[in-house]
Design a protein around this motif. Structure first.
Motif, PDB file in Angstrom:
ATOM      1  N   GLY A  37       9.062 -40.428  -0.386  1.00 56.66           N
ATOM      2  CA  GLY A  37       8.710 -41.730  -0.943  1.00 56.66           C
ATOM      3  C   GLY A  37       9.220 -41.903  -2.355  1.00 56.66           C
ATOM      4  O   GLY A  37       9.774 -42.952  -2.706  1.00 56.66           O
ATOM      5  N   CYS A  38       9.042 -40.887  -3.173  1.00 50.84           N
ATOM      6  CA  CYS A  38       9.533 -40.953  -4.558  1.00 50.84           C
ATOM      7  C   CYS A  38      11.043 -41.091  -4.595  1.00 50.84           C
ATOM      8  O   CYS A  38      11.586 -41.861  -5.399  1.00 50.84           O
ATOM      9  N   TYR A  84      13.117 -39.169  -8.704  1.00 47.82           N
ATOM     10  CA  TYR A  84      13.545 -37.868  -8.187  1.00 47.82           C
ATOM     11  C   TYR A  84      12.788 -36.695  -8.816  1.00 47.82           C
ATOM     12  O   TYR A  84      12.311 -35.809  -8.098  1.00 47.82           O
ATOM     13  N   LYS A  85      12.654 -36.697 -10.115  1.00 42.29           N
ATOM     14  CA  LYS A  85      11.953 -35.594 -10.782  1.00 42.29           C
ATOM     15  C   LYS A  85      10.492 -35.537 -10.336  1.00 42.29           C
ATOM     16  O   LYS A  85       9.979 -34.468 -10.025  1.00 42.29           O
ATOM     17  N   GLN A  86       9.831 -36.681 -10.282  1.00 39.80           N
ATOM     18  CA  GLN A  86       8.440 -36.702  -9.844  1.00 39.80           C
ATOM     19  C   GLN A  86       8.311 -36.261  -8.387  1.00 39.80           C
ATOM     20  O   GLN A  86       7.359 -35.586  -8.027  1.00 39.80           O
ATOM     21  N   GLY A  87       9.255 -36.648  -7.567  1.00 41.22           N
ATOM     22  CA  GLY A  87       9.232 -36.214  -6.173  1.00 41.22           C
ATOM     23  C   GLY A  87       9.329 -34.703  -6.057  1.00 41.22           C
ATOM     24  O   GLY A  87       8.626 -34.082  -5.268  1.00 41.22           O
ATOM     25  N   ASN A 109       3.921 -47.118 -15.220  1.00 36.71           N
ATOM     26  CA  ASN A 109       4.339 -47.544 -13.877  1.00 36.71           C
ATOM     27  C   ASN A 109       4.773 -46.391 -12.981  1.00 36.71           C
ATOM     28  O   ASN A 109       4.442 -46.365 -11.798  1.00 36.71           O
ATOM     29  N   GLN A 110       5.546 -45.429 -13.528  1.00 35.63           N
ATOM     30  CA  GLN A 110       6.058 -44.373 -12.659  1.00 35.63           C
ATOM     31  C   GLN A 110       4.932 -43.540 -12.043  1.00 35.63           C
ATOM     32  O   GLN A 110       5.071 -43.016 -10.943  1.00 35.63           O
ATOM     33  N   TYR A 111       3.795 -43.431 -12.727  1.00 32.38           N
ATOM     34  CA  TYR A 111       2.679 -42.662 -12.169  1.00 32.38           C
ATOM     35  C   TYR A 111       1.854 -43.500 -11.197  1.00 32.38           C
ATOM     36  O   TYR A 111       1.279 -42.967 -10.246  1.00 32.38           O
ATOM     37  N   ILE A 112       1.812 -44.814 -11.422  1.00 33.33           N
ATOM     38  CA  ILE A 112       1.174 -45.693 -10.434  1.00 33.33           C
ATOM     39  C   ILE A 112       1.959 -45.610  -9.127  1.00 33.33           C
ATOM     40  O   ILE A 112       1.372 -45.516  -8.043  1.00 33.33           O
ATOM     41  N   ILE A 113       3.276 -45.610  -9.226  1.00 33.07           N
ATOM     42  CA  ILE A 113       4.124 -45.528  -8.031  1.00 33.07           C
ATOM     43  C   ILE A 113       3.935 -44.176  -7.343  1.00 33.07           C
ATOM     44  O   ILE A 113       3.799 -44.112  -6.115  1.00 33.07           O
ATOM     45  N   MET A 136       1.275 -42.371  -7.478  1.00 36.03           N
ATOM     46  CA  MET A 136      -0.059 -42.435  -6.878  1.00 36.03           C
ATOM     47  C   MET A 136      -0.006 -43.172  -5.541  1.00 36.03           C
ATOM     48  O   MET A 136      -0.636 -42.755  -4.559  1.00 36.03           O
ATOM     49  N   LEU A 137       0.755 -44.253  -5.477  1.00 32.95           N
ATOM     50  CA  LEU A 137       0.924 -44.980  -4.221  1.00 32.95           C
ATOM     51  C   LEU A 137       1.553 -44.078  -3.161  1.00 32.95           C
ATOM     52  O   LEU A 137       1.074 -44.002  -2.022  1.00 32.95           O
ATOM     53  N   MET A 138       2.617 -43.370  -3.528  1.00 31.38           N
ATOM     54  CA  MET A 138       3.285 -42.469  -2.579  1.00 31.38           C
ATOM     55  C   MET A 138       2.345 -41.347  -2.135  1.00 31.38           C
ATOM     56  O   MET A 138       2.376 -40.922  -0.984  1.00 31.38           O
ATOM     57  N   ASP A 139       1.511 -40.882  -3.049  1.00 32.02           N
ATOM     58  CA  ASP A 139       0.515 -39.855  -2.743  1.00 32.02           C
ATOM     59  C   ASP A 139      -0.476 -40.367  -1.704  1.00 32.02           C
ATOM     60  O   ASP A 139      -0.823 -39.661  -0.751  1.00 32.02           O
ATOM     61  N   ARG A 140      -0.933 -41.586  -1.861  1.00 28.20           N
ATOM     62  CA  ARG A 140      -1.901 -42.177  -0.923  1.00 28.20           C
ATOM     63  C   ARG A 140      -1.260 -42.421   0.449  1.00 28.20           C
ATOM     64  O   ARG A 140      -1.890 -42.194   1.478  1.00 28.20           O
ATOM     65  N   ILE A 141      -0.022 -42.874   0.440  1.00 31.17           N
ATOM     66  CA  ILE A 141       0.684 -43.075   1.717  1.00 31.17           C
ATOM     67  C   ILE A 141       0.811 -41.736   2.436  1.00 31.17           C
ATOM     68  O   ILE A 141       0.497 -41.629   3.629  1.00 31.17           O
TER      69      ILE A 141
END
Length: 178
Positions: free
Chosen positions: A21-22, A28-31, A104-108, A110-115
């Protein structure tokens, strides 16, 4: 060894889904770095001990001892959890706790984490509305900054109504575009 291996497979699959998702939105780094603390002894051993396969082991630990040592370790090291962003307040509730706005990048993330969590625990029955329903079930208790709440809810509704591909494209082109 069976529960430890099952827990390892679950957290690794979850990490893989968040990474996918990331990557779709350009984080990429967060993923790559997502949830690495789950492999630390502090978190992994608790997760293996309380592993059940259909929900977070942290909830089982909480039920047994009244808190989750794994979660306390995890939330302080992972910026995609809104709990990371809770600070002491000097304005609204002097001496109390108040949420800070999440970037924003951490909200995104968080969304990917929930998905990913919903995909892991719901399997073939996963529906793009699942992350919204999960959020709605606990939203009254979640101390989110109003700006963070607004952005997260906007994206959760978009996901539920328009699907993952549309939402990822929107995030990539409208939110994270540099």
């Amino acid at each position: 060894m069976g529960k430890a291996w099952a827990h390892f497979k679950t957290i690794t699959y979850h990490k893989y889904l968040v990474m996918q998702g990331c990557f779709k939105v350009g984080l990429y780094k967060q993923g790559l770095l997502h949830d690495l603390s789950k492999y630390s002894p502090t978190e992994f051993l608790v997760g293996a001990r309380y592993y059940q396969g259909d929900r977070s082991p942290n909830n089982a630990e909480r039920e047994e001892i009244g808190y989750s040592s794994s979660w306390l370790h995890h939330k302080g090291r992972n910026k995609h959890h809104y709990e990371y962003w809770i600070d002491y307040s000097t304005k609204e509730i002097p001496g109390g706790m108040a949420p800070a706005p999440m970037p924003n990048q951490y909200i995104i993330e968080m969304l990917m984490d929930r998905i990913a969590a919903c995909k892991v625990y719901h399997g073939e029955q996963y529906d793009p509305g699942d992350p919204m329903r999960y959020y709605e079930a606990g939203k009254e208790l979640a101390p989110l900054h109003p700006t963070t709440r607004k952005k997260l809810e906007f994206l959760l509704h978009m996901l539920a109504e328009k699907g993952e591909e549309y939402t990822c494209r929107y995030i990539r082109k409208r939110i994270l575009k540099k």
